[in-house]
Design an enzyme around this catalytic site. Sequence first.
Site, PDB file in Angstrom:
ATOM      1  N   GLU A  12      -3.304  30.720  11.274  1.00  0.00           N
ATOM      2  CA  GLU A  12      -3.824  30.725   9.912  1.00  0.00           C
ATOM      3  C   GLU A  12      -4.919  31.773   9.731  1.00  0.00           C
ATOM      4  O   GLU A  12      -5.090  32.316   8.640  1.00  0.00           O
ATOM      5  CB  GLU A  12      -4.350  29.341   9.552  1.00  0.00           C
ATOM      6  CG  GLU A  12      -3.276  28.262   9.462  1.00  0.00           C
ATOM      7  CD  GLU A  12      -2.288  28.500   8.333  1.00  0.00           C
ATOM      8  OE1 GLU A  12      -2.655  29.170   7.338  1.00  0.00           O
ATOM      9  OE2 GLU A  12      -1.141  28.026   8.436  1.00  0.00           O
TER      10      GLU A  12
ATOM     11  N   GLU B 154      -4.161  33.885   6.522  1.00  0.00           N
ATOM     12  CA  GLU B 154      -5.023  33.648   5.361  1.00  0.00           C
ATOM     13  C   GLU B 154      -6.173  34.638   5.235  1.00  0.00           C
ATOM     14  O   GLU B 154      -6.707  34.817   4.140  1.00  0.00           O
ATOM     15  CB  GLU B 154      -5.592  32.232   5.414  1.00  0.00           C
ATOM     16  CG  GLU B 154      -4.544  31.135   5.273  1.00  0.00           C
ATOM     17  CD  GLU B 154      -5.139  29.773   5.020  1.00  0.00           C
ATOM     18  OE1 GLU B 154      -4.438  28.919   4.465  1.00  0.00           O
ATOM     19  OE2 GLU B 154      -6.330  29.548   5.371  1.00  0.00           O
TER      20      GLU B 154
ATOM     21  N   PRO C 131      -8.761   7.662   4.839  1.00  0.00           N
ATOM     22  CA  PRO C 131      -7.806   6.726   5.424  1.00  0.00           C
ATOM     23  C   PRO C 131      -7.417   5.548   4.535  1.00  0.00           C
ATOM     24  O   PRO C 131      -6.495   4.811   4.872  1.00  0.00           O
ATOM     25  CB  PRO C 131      -8.510   6.242   6.699  1.00  0.00           C
ATOM     26  CG  PRO C 131      -9.958   6.495   6.461  1.00  0.00           C
ATOM     27  CD  PRO C 131     -10.019   7.724   5.611  1.00  0.00           C
ATOM     28  N   GLY C 132      -8.093   5.401   3.400  1.00  0.00           N
ATOM     29  CA  GLY C 132      -7.654   4.374   2.461  1.00  0.00           C
ATOM     30  C   GLY C 132      -6.368   4.744   1.751  1.00  0.00           C
ATOM     31  O   GLY C 132      -5.711   3.881   1.161  1.00  0.00           O
TER      32      GLY C 132
ATOM     33  N   GLU D 203       4.725  30.640  -0.155  1.00  0.00           N
ATOM     34  CA  GLU D 203       3.998  29.376  -0.232  1.00  0.00           C
ATOM     35  C   GLU D 203       3.065  29.329  -1.442  1.00  0.00           C
ATOM     36  O   GLU D 203       2.307  28.373  -1.617  1.00  0.00           O
ATOM     37  CB  GLU D 203       3.189  29.140   1.045  1.00  0.00           C
ATOM     38  CG  GLU D 203       4.057  28.848   2.266  1.00  0.00           C
ATOM     39  CD  GLU D 203       3.240  28.459   3.482  1.00  0.00           C
ATOM     40  OE1 GLU D 203       1.983  28.420   3.380  1.00  0.00           O
ATOM     41  OE2 GLU D 203       3.844  28.179   4.530  1.00  0.00           O
TER      42      GLU D 203
ATOM     43  N   ALA E 228      -7.430  27.278   7.074  1.00  0.00           N
ATOM     44  CA  ALA E 228      -6.841  25.955   7.311  1.00  0.00           C
ATOM     45  C   ALA E 228      -5.330  26.006   7.208  1.00  0.00           C
ATOM     46  O   ALA E 228      -4.761  26.863   6.522  1.00  0.00           O
ATOM     47  CB  ALA E 228      -7.388  24.938   6.305  1.00  0.00           C
TER      48      ALA E 228
ATOM     49  N   ARG F  75       0.534  13.064   5.210  1.00  0.00           N
ATOM     50  CA  ARG F  75       0.125  14.466   5.370  1.00  0.00           C
ATOM     51  C   ARG F  75       0.107  14.886   6.831  1.00  0.00           C
ATOM     52  O   ARG F  75       0.189  16.067   7.141  1.00  0.00           O
ATOM     53  CB  ARG F  75      -1.255  14.653   4.740  1.00  0.00           C
ATOM     54  CG  ARG F  75      -1.748  16.095   4.680  1.00  0.00           C
ATOM     55  CD  ARG F  75      -1.056  16.895   3.608  1.00  0.00           C
ATOM     56  NE  ARG F  75      -1.416  18.309   3.682  1.00  0.00           N
ATOM     57  CZ  ARG F  75      -2.402  18.879   3.011  1.00  0.00           C
ATOM     58  NH1 ARG F  75      -3.160  18.143   2.212  1.00  0.00           N
ATOM     59  NH2 ARG F  75      -2.640  20.157   3.120  1.00  0.00           N
TER      60      ARG F  75
ATOM     61  N   ARG G  95       0.832  -1.191   0.000  1.00  0.00           N
ATOM     62  CA  ARG G  95       0.000   0.000   0.000  1.00  0.00           C
ATOM     63  C   ARG G  95       0.872   1.249   0.000  1.00  0.00           C
ATOM     64  O   ARG G  95       1.857   1.321   0.730  1.00  0.00           O
ATOM     65  CB  ARG G  95      -0.911   0.031   1.236  1.00  0.00           C
ATOM     66  CG  ARG G  95      -1.972  -1.058   1.262  1.00  0.00           C
ATOM     67  CD  ARG G  95      -3.045  -0.783   0.232  1.00  0.00           C
ATOM     68  NE  ARG G  95      -4.122  -1.764   0.283  1.00  0.00           N
ATOM     69  CZ  ARG G  95      -4.165  -2.852  -0.470  1.00  0.00           C
ATOM     70  NH1 ARG G  95      -3.174  -3.103  -1.337  1.00  0.00           N
ATOM     71  NH2 ARG G  95      -5.188  -3.689  -0.380  1.00  0.00           N
ATOM     72  N   GLU G  96       0.490   2.228  -0.832  1.00  0.00           N
ATOM     73  CA  GLU G  96       1.152   3.530  -0.814  1.00  0.00           C
ATOM     74  C   GLU G  96       0.316   4.484   0.041  1.00  0.00           C
ATOM     75  O   GLU G  96      -0.912   4.518  -0.065  1.00  0.00           O
ATOM     76  CB  GLU G  96       1.309   4.101  -2.220  1.00  0.00           C
ATOM     77  CG  GLU G  96       2.448   3.489  -3.016  1.00  0.00           C
ATOM     78  CD  GLU G  96       2.133   2.088  -3.494  1.00  0.00           C
ATOM     79  OE1 GLU G  96       3.025   1.224  -3.400  1.00  0.00           O
ATOM     80  OE2 GLU G  96       0.997   1.842  -3.943  1.00  0.00           O
TER      81      GLU G  96
END
Length: 209
Positions: free
Chosen positions: A110, A114, A132-133, A160, A94, A54, A49-50
């Site tokens: 933020e 932002e 979560p997959g 950024e 976010a 994050r 699995r890859e």
Amino acid sequence: MMNDIKQPFDESDVKVLSRERAFNGFFKIDRYRLSHRLFEGGWCKELQRELFVRGESTCVLPYDAKTDQVVLLEQFRVGALDHGQSPWLLELVAGINDEGETPETVARREGVEEAGIELGELRPICQYLVSPGGTNEKVHLYCGQVDVSTAQGIHGLEYEGEDIKVHVVQASQAFDYVASGKINNAASIIALQWLQLNRDILRADWSER
């Protein structure tokens, strides 16, 4: 009477045979070889699995209870390309949680970066796994007290590549955006639907502050 679901497995029921960094750029991808227990007994065959690495992030919906308005941000998102829509999305404030930062610290940082706003009380909404997959990203979601008269302009950090436009809209209009599909990203949908359920409570708690 509701039946509680009993979950028999935890992390100890997974054998991680190897984990290697497959890509190490702005984002990171790890490749796993693993096996896990099966509901009917025994172990599954070896899987590869890859994982899109994050980590944790924080999102906050700024809400002004006195005016019944929310702050939404508009910016370009590459992941929205090829979906037959504008890739400029309406979203929440976010940011990615840096090591050692609390979600509350990220939300306030933020808000300034932002949207140029100072957030008051932060009301927790939930924490959830994005997808979560394929990724380990976990979002801490809040509704934040704000004075919308301070929310305007173009913001973001140039280094950024951020180009963020601030919008102030009535809460009812934002709810309509969710219903029509104009807002179609998960954090914004969850937060705005939560606000629909809790708006009277927030207006009672925040209107006089």
